[in-house]
Design an enzyme around this catalytic site. Structure first.
Site, PDB file in Angstrom:
ATOM      1  N   LYS A 150       0.896  -1.214   0.008  1.00  0.00           N
ATOM      2  CA  LYS A 150       0.023   0.025  -0.098  1.00  0.00           C
ATOM      3  C   LYS A 150       0.897   1.303  -0.211  1.00  0.00           C
ATOM      4  O   LYS A 150       0.637   2.228  -0.718  1.00  0.00           O
ATOM      5  CB  LYS A 150      -0.843   0.114   1.417  1.00  0.00           C
ATOM      6  CG  LYS A 150      -2.005   1.150   1.179  1.00  0.00           C
ATOM      7  CD  LYS A 150      -3.236   0.787   1.835  1.00  0.00           C
ATOM      8  CE  LYS A 150      -2.980   0.846   3.556  1.00  0.00           C
ATOM      9  NZ  LYS A 150      -2.861   2.022   4.164  1.00  0.00           N
ATOM     10  N   SER A 151       1.714   1.344   0.708  1.00  0.00           N
ATOM     11  CA  SER A 151       2.895   2.443   0.922  1.00  0.00           C
ATOM     12  C   SER A 151       3.435   2.623  -0.451  1.00  0.00           C
ATOM     13  O   SER A 151       3.415   3.951  -0.857  1.00  0.00           O
ATOM     14  CB  SER A 151       3.828   2.313   1.985  1.00  0.00           C
ATOM     15  OG  SER A 151       3.285   2.139   3.230  1.00  0.00           O
ATOM     16  N   ARG A 202       2.757   6.095  -3.415  1.00  0.00           N
ATOM     17  CA  ARG A 202       3.919   6.739  -3.657  1.00  0.00           C
ATOM     18  C   ARG A 202       4.350   6.765  -5.332  1.00  0.00           C
ATOM     19  O   ARG A 202       4.769   7.528  -5.785  1.00  0.00           O
ATOM     20  CB  ARG A 202       5.218   6.280  -2.837  1.00  0.00           C
ATOM     21  CG  ARG A 202       5.181   6.766  -1.423  1.00  0.00           C
ATOM     22  CD  ARG A 202       6.182   6.053  -0.667  1.00  0.00           C
ATOM     23  NE  ARG A 202       6.391   6.428   0.714  1.00  0.00           N
ATOM     24  CZ  ARG A 202       5.397   6.047   1.642  1.00  0.00           C
ATOM     25  NH1 ARG A 202       4.358   5.382   1.502  1.00  0.00           N
ATOM     26  NH2 ARG A 202       5.495   6.670   2.946  1.00  0.00           N
ATOM     27  N   SER A 260       7.021   9.371  12.075  1.00  0.00           N
ATOM     28  CA  SER A 260       6.086   9.235  11.139  1.00  0.00           C
ATOM     29  C   SER A 260       6.779   9.377   9.642  1.00  0.00           C
ATOM     30  O   SER A 260       7.300  10.211   9.345  1.00  0.00           O
ATOM     31  CB  SER A 260       5.026  10.323  11.360  1.00  0.00           C
ATOM     32  OG  SER A 260       4.086  10.257  10.210  1.00  0.00           O
ATOM     33  N   GLN A 316       4.690   9.343   7.110  1.00  0.00           N
ATOM     34  CA  GLN A 316       3.903  10.039   6.396  1.00  0.00           C
ATOM     35  C   GLN A 316       4.239  11.634   6.379  1.00  0.00           C
ATOM     36  O   GLN A 316       4.297  12.227   5.577  1.00  0.00           O
ATOM     37  CB  GLN A 316       2.414  10.032   6.949  1.00  0.00           C
ATOM     38  CG  GLN A 316       1.611   8.731   6.590  1.00  0.00           C
ATOM     39  CD  GLN A 316       0.466   8.626   7.414  1.00  0.00           C
ATOM     40  OE1 GLN A 316      -0.134   9.289   7.953  1.00  0.00           O
ATOM     41  NE2 GLN A 316      -0.205   7.439   7.094  1.00  0.00           N
ATOM     42  N   ASP A 349       1.821  -1.021  11.962  1.00  0.00           N
ATOM     43  CA  ASP A 349       0.741  -1.484  11.444  1.00  0.00           C
ATOM     44  C   ASP A 349       0.241  -2.724  11.957  1.00  0.00           C
ATOM     45  O   ASP A 349      -0.753  -3.159  11.742  1.00  0.00           O
ATOM     46  CB  ASP A 349       0.606  -1.276   9.955  1.00  0.00           C
ATOM     47  CG  ASP A 349       0.545   0.073   9.551  1.00  0.00           C
ATOM     48  OD1 ASP A 349       0.221   1.106  10.476  1.00  0.00           O
ATOM     49  OD2 ASP A 349       0.880   0.601   8.375  1.00  0.00           O
ATOM     50  N   LYS A 379      -4.262   6.016  14.629  1.00  0.00           N
ATOM     51  CA  LYS A 379      -4.271   5.426  13.332  1.00  0.00           C
ATOM     52  C   LYS A 379      -6.032   5.625  12.724  1.00  0.00           C
ATOM     53  O   LYS A 379      -6.484   6.239  13.270  1.00  0.00           O
ATOM     54  CB  LYS A 379      -3.785   3.988  13.304  1.00  0.00           C
ATOM     55  CG  LYS A 379      -2.348   4.011  13.702  1.00  0.00           C
ATOM     56  CD  LYS A 379      -1.573   4.523  12.749  1.00  0.00           C
ATOM     57  CE  LYS A 379       0.060   4.342  13.199  1.00  0.00           C
ATOM     58  NZ  LYS A 379       0.735   4.964  11.839  1.00  0.00           N
ATOM     59  N   ARG A 417      -6.192   2.151  18.105  1.00  0.00           N
ATOM     60  CA  ARG A 417      -5.820   0.809  18.125  1.00  0.00           C
ATOM     61  C   ARG A 417      -5.356   0.132  19.212  1.00  0.00           C
ATOM     62  O   ARG A 417      -5.735  -1.059  19.393  1.00  0.00           O
ATOM     63  CB  ARG A 417      -4.849   0.415  17.084  1.00  0.00           C
ATOM     64  CG  ARG A 417      -5.072   0.864  15.628  1.00  0.00           C
ATOM     65  CD  ARG A 417      -4.137   0.316  14.485  1.00  0.00           C
ATOM     66  NE  ARG A 417      -4.793   0.441  13.072  1.00  0.00           N
ATOM     67  CZ  ARG A 417      -4.416   0.605  11.873  1.00  0.00           C
ATOM     68  NH1 ARG A 417      -2.929   0.702  11.894  1.00  0.00           N
ATOM     69  NH2 ARG A 417      -5.051   0.680  10.801  1.00  0.00           N
ATOM     70  N   ARG A 434      -7.370  -2.899   9.670  1.00  0.00           N
ATOM     71  CA  ARG A 434      -6.474  -3.744  10.522  1.00  0.00           C
ATOM     72  C   ARG A 434      -7.140  -4.254  11.702  1.00  0.00           C
ATOM     73  O   ARG A 434      -6.696  -5.398  12.009  1.00  0.00           O
ATOM     74  CB  ARG A 434      -5.118  -3.248  10.690  1.00  0.00           C
ATOM     75  CG  ARG A 434      -4.408  -2.685   9.347  1.00  0.00           C
ATOM     76  CD  ARG A 434      -3.026  -2.688   9.426  1.00  0.00           C
ATOM     77  NE  ARG A 434      -2.557  -1.911   8.317  1.00  0.00           N
ATOM     78  CZ  ARG A 434      -2.293  -2.166   7.365  1.00  0.00           C
ATOM     79  NH1 ARG A 434      -2.294  -3.416   6.979  1.00  0.00           N
ATOM     80  NH2 ARG A 434      -1.763  -1.363   6.085  1.00  0.00           N
TER      81      ARG A 434
HETATM   82  C1  S3P Z   1       2.467   5.013   6.096  1.00  0.00           C
HETATM   83  C2  S3P Z   1       3.220   5.361   7.469  1.00  0.00           C
HETATM   84  C3  S3P Z   1       2.694   5.006   8.500  1.00  0.00           C
HETATM   85  C4  S3P Z   1       1.634   3.667   8.402  1.00  0.00           C
HETATM   86  C5  S3P Z   1       0.564   3.902   7.443  1.00  0.00           C
HETATM   87  C6  S3P Z   1       1.189   4.052   6.118  1.00  0.00           C
HETATM   88  C7  S3P Z   1       3.166   5.322   4.921  1.00  0.00           C
HETATM   89  O1  S3P Z   1       1.825   6.045   9.191  1.00  0.00           O
HETATM   90  O2  S3P Z   1       1.129   3.409   9.776  1.00  0.00           O
HETATM   91  O3  S3P Z   1      -0.315   2.857   7.471  1.00  0.00           O
HETATM   92  O4  S3P Z   1       2.879   4.839   3.827  1.00  0.00           O
HETATM   93  O5  S3P Z   1       4.081   6.310   4.854  1.00  0.00           O
HETATM   94  P1  S3P Z   1       2.528   7.029  10.297  1.00  0.00           P
HETATM   95  O6  S3P Z   1       3.534   7.886   9.246  1.00  0.00           O
HETATM   96  O7  S3P Z   1       1.539   7.867  10.753  1.00  0.00           O
HETATM   97  O8  S3P Z   1       3.450   6.338  11.201  1.00  0.00           O
END
Ligand code: S3P
Length: 450
Positions: free
Chosen positions: A28-29, A33, A174, A176, A327, A354, A358, A403
């Site tokens: 997914k990440s 991107r 993070s 993100q 996660d 999240k 969680r 999840r």
């Molecule tokens: C992700 C970063 C994580 C993760 C999320 C996906 C990403 O979040 O929990 O499912 O793709 O960069 P955080 O940046 O809030 O830790």
């Protein structure tokens, strides 16, 4: 299955043996991107193995709203005709990210250094999540944000007309936030510098390098220092998305707790910033082996084999491992229930913000199924009952969190009585074939109303 439609109650009951090969979907990440960097390159990026989950589809839709041409060519094969760094146009309407924190946060960063305005929203879960972690650093570039109280969506971002480069020390672990700042830095002059005290998933850095950006990553006494030169010309790429270790976690954990199981999960990325769960499971005595270890596209990859593991022990998970398995704590708490003794998880307060809180969601779910759980702001402890003594029988709320939904379904596959959830709809955000794939392996999991 609809992520945001009527609730879909689901049930799982004691299963096994689970046997066979589990081909889990794309990461997914990396899927998010690929679409975003494809949209910021000049020319046509080809993506193979894209996760066609709702979160990623929402990012595809958003990239169209910002001017890119995003086309599905075939099964998991997509193309993106990018508009180049600085080329985003202003969306004509509200941009709705559904359940996806990654999508909205990365794209807020990417658009923040364009002289355009965009308004973002999402479902009830996303509208409850904090966005100040993004609006604080993008304000340093010159962008302004107008959202609801507490920095919540819906929110309008007015991008910077004359962005300046930024030096930013990310205050929380993070990926993100780090990625949002990097994407903003693409359309700013000079060098954007990010300091990360704890290493988080590094897919953005790796992919930026692949698209030809000038990016340097150094491990120093202060932490990881990432330096990105602004205004690169990104060249389109052909990307093969590896399979998602976070999705692989579900069939693997199910195999560990279901008697007689032997499941192979091929082609899983073992990037050290993502693979913390697998190390933890092995520390607990799980029969989890890496076969055919290799390097693919610059990333370590292996086929993972999980076998029924009746003698797992609870452990103290090292807090410094948290970012690499953030996660996976919900499903780890399920495996911990089937181990002997306590599993202690510390340094995990990020879990509280999240898709749901969680720690609260899983503590309530496990307790409803006869388990004993203790927790505080940034820690929780599960008292394991051993492989054959998890009661089950509970009905649990999933709080729009994929999840949580999948973890509780795995719990039901090993517990003595079935486990029910109020809504499995959100599973489609990250693992649209979850039910089908688990059933093929031999698991008993089904929707109540079908
Ligand atoms: C992700 C970063 C994580 C993760 C999320 C996906 C990403 O979040 O929990 O499912 O793709 O960069 P955080 O940046 O809030 O830790």
């Amino acid at each position: 299955m609809l992520a945001h439609g009527a609730p879909i109650p689901m049930t799982a009951r004691k299963s096994g043996p689970l046997i066979g090969e589990a081909n889990v979907p794309g990461d997914k990440s990396i899927s998010h991107r690929s679409l975003i960097l494809g949209a910021m390159a000049i020319g046509k990026t080809e993506i193979h193995g894209l996760l066609e989950g709702q979160d990623v589809l929402d990012t595809a839709k958003a990239m169209r709203a910002f001017g890119a041409t995003v086309t599905k060519q075939g099964d998991a094969h997509w193309t993106v005709q990018g508009v180049g760094v600085g080329g985003f146009c202003e969306p004509k309407d509200l941009v709705d990210f559904g359940n996806s924190g990654t999508g909205v946060r990365l794209i807020m960063g990417a658009m923040a250094t364009h002289a355009i305005t965009a308004t973002f929203t999402g479902d009830a879960s996303l509208r409850g999540r904090p966005m100040a972690r993004i609006t604080d650093p993008i304000a340093l570039f010159g962008a302004t944000a107008h959202g609801r109280s507490g920095g919540r969506l819906p929110m309008t971002i007015v991008g910077a007309k004359d962005p300046v480069p930024v030096k930013y020390s990310v205050p929380m672990p993070s990926a993100q936030v780090k990625s949002a700042v990097l994407l903003a830095g693409l359309n700013a002059p000079g060098e954007t510098i990010i300091i990360e005290r704890e290493a988080t998933r590094d897919h953005t850095e790796r992919m930026l390098k692949g698209f030809g950006a000038n990016i340097k990553v150094e491990d120093t006494g202060e932490g990881r220092v990432i330096t990105l030169k602004g205004y690169p010309e990104l060249a389109p790429q052909t990307i093969v998305v590896p399979r998602d270790p976070s999705s692989a976690a579900f069939p693997i954990c199910a195999a560990l707790i279901c008697e007689g199981s032997n499941v192979l999960v091929p082609n899983i990325g073992l990037n050290p910033t993502r693979a913390g769960l697998f190390t933890t499971l092995r520390d607990m005595g799980a029969k989890l082996t890496y076969e055919n270890e290799r390097i693919e596209g610059g990333e370590p990859v292996a086929d993972l084999r999980a076998r029924f593991s009746p003698n797992m022990r609870g452990i103290e998970v090292p807090p410094q491992r948290a970012a690499s398995m953030i996660d996976e704590y919900p499903v780890l708490s399920v495996v911990a229930s089937f181990a002997q003794g306590q599993t202690v998880m510390r340094g995990v307060k990020e879990l509280r913000i999240k898709e749901s809180d969680r720690i609260d969601s899983m503590a309530a779910g496990l307790r409803a199924n006869g388990m004993s759980v203790k927790y505080g702001e940034d820690w929780w402890i599960v008292d394991g009952r051993g492989i054959s003594d998890v009661p089950g029988g509970g009905l649990c709320a999933t709080h729009l969190d994929h999840r949580i939904a999948m973890s509780l379904m795995i719990l039901g596959m090993g517990s003595n009585k079935p486990v029910r959830i109020d809504d499995g709809g959100p599973i489609v955000t990250s693992f649209p074939i979850f039910e089908e794939l688990m059933a093929q392996l031999g698991a008993s999991v089904w929707r109540e109303n079908s």
